[in-house]
Design an enzyme around this catalytic site. Structure first.
Site, short mmCIF file in Angstrom:
data_model
loop_
_atom_site.label_atom_id
_atom_site.label_comp_id
_atom_site.label_asym_id
_atom_site.label_seq_id
_atom_site.Cartn_x
_atom_site.Cartn_y
_atom_site.Cartn_z
N ASN A 10 0.86 -1.19 0.00
CA ASN A 10 0.00 0.00 0.00
C ASN A 10 0.89 1.23 0.00
OD1 ASN A 10 -1.84 2.02 0.47
ND2 ASN A 10 -2.32 1.39 2.58
N LYS A 12 0.06 4.27 -0.26
CA LYS A 12 -0.61 5.45 0.32
C LYS A 12 -0.38 6.68 -0.58
CE LYS A 12 -0.03 3.41 4.82
NZ LYS A 12 -0.07 3.58 6.25
N HIS A 96 -9.66 0.97 4.95
CA HIS A 96 -8.38 1.15 5.65
C HIS A 96 -8.62 2.02 6.88
CE1 HIS A 96 -4.29 2.35 6.55
NE2 HIS A 96 -3.89 1.32 5.83
N GLU A 98 -7.03 4.38 8.10
CA GLU A 98 -6.83 5.81 7.86
C GLU A 98 -8.10 6.43 7.27
OE1 GLU A 98 -3.21 5.47 5.63
OE2 GLU A 98 -2.17 4.86 7.46
N GLU A 168 -5.41 -5.32 10.58
CA GLU A 168 -4.39 -4.29 10.81
C GLU A 168 -4.68 -3.55 12.11
OE1 GLU A 168 -2.48 -2.90 6.93
OE2 GLU A 168 -4.35 -1.82 7.09
N GLY A 174 2.27 2.00 10.81
CA GLY A 174 3.21 3.13 10.68
C GLY A 174 3.89 3.51 11.97
N SER A 214 3.31 -2.38 10.35
CA SER A 214 4.77 -2.39 10.51
C SER A 214 5.40 -3.73 10.15
CB SER A 214 5.16 -1.96 11.94
OG SER A 214 4.70 -0.64 12.18
#
Ligand code: PEP
Length: 253
Positions: A10, A12, A96, A98, A168, A174, A214
């Site tokens: 991904n 991003k 996702h 985010e 996730e 991240g 990560s």
């Protein structure tokens, strides 16, 4: 049942136009000899067509990072699944964390998107995962189950095997803090049990559950060694061909 591992990068909101095409080419070139792993990269929307063209004829597929559920209309700034298909995508990342946290996407909207991706003949990667606060309150499995149920609501049972779930944990995305292989396996097993109750043994046995958060070249093998960890959704480490290729190689065993 043995499932073919699936690794998706991904990207991003990273890469410029030339960088994206070069990265895709490097990834494809480095994986020439790797068999038995499904691999996809998810560039930003403006580079999809060019990246898809660069990867044509090879085994690395293209994923979008998001979509809208409607076929067309007055949805300024949005992209439909038919457009993504025409751009050369095989997969679409949906829900996702985010997008859930920063763009207010809820389980109902995410479920609509999953159905739209499937209706276009593409494969969704449905992201689920708990925040640190939810984990510390002992609510991990409840939260993840709610997200999986919402994401798979009204999905035609026949299509379930084409859906990938990406577990996730939000606290691991991240941050450099990875779930331990044991923590990942515990949640993946709970998801597998839920999938069995939703779609039966065959669908649950066929569906891939990726871990994301990560994942790096040096922790991938341990995570992927878990029986219900069928691949990885990789953010930061997918932006360098070398580390992404190493993760795919870890999945190839
Ligand atoms: C992601 O964004 O899906 C992700 C897992 O990111 P990272 O690998 O950078 O934690």
């Amino acid at each position: 049942m043995s499932r073919r591992p699936f690794i998706c990068g991904n990207w991003k909101m990273h890469t410029g136009r030339r960088e994206a095409v070069e990265l895709a080419r490097e990834v494809a070139g480095g994986l020439d000899s790797v068999r038995d792993v499904d691999v996809a990269v998810a560039p930003p929307h403006p580079w999809l067509v060019e990246v898809a063209r660069a990867l044509e004829g090879g085994s690395v597929r293209v994923s979008a990072q998001n979509c809208h559920n409607e076929e067309k209309g007055a949805f300024t700034g949005e992209v439909s699944t038919a457009m993504l298909k025409e751009a050369g995508c095989s997969y679409v990342i949906v829900g996702h964390s985010e997008r859930r946290a920063q763009f207010g996407e809820d389980d109902i909207f995410v479920g609509r998107k999953v159905r739209s991706v499937l209706a276009a003949g593409l494969s969704p990667i449905l992201c689920v995962g708990e925040t640190l606060e939810e984990r510390e309150a002992g609510r991990t499995v409840d939260v993840v189950e709610r997200q999986v149920k919402g994401g798979l609501a009204d999905v035609d049972q026949v299509k379930l095997p084409t859906v990938t779930i990406a577990y996730e944990p939000v606290w691991a995305i991240g941050t450099g803090k990875t779930a331990t292989p044991g923590q990942a396996q515990e949640v993946h097993l709970a998801i597998r049990d839920l999938l069995r109750s939703i779609g039966g043994n065959d669908a649950a046995g066929a569906m891939r559950i990726q871990y994301g958060g990560s994942v790096k070249a040096d922790n991938a093998a341990n995570l992927l060694s878990q029986p219900d960890v069928d691949g990885a959704l990789v953010g930061g480490a997918s932006l360098a061909a070398e580390s992404f290729i190493a993760i795919v190689r870890a999945a190839a065993g």
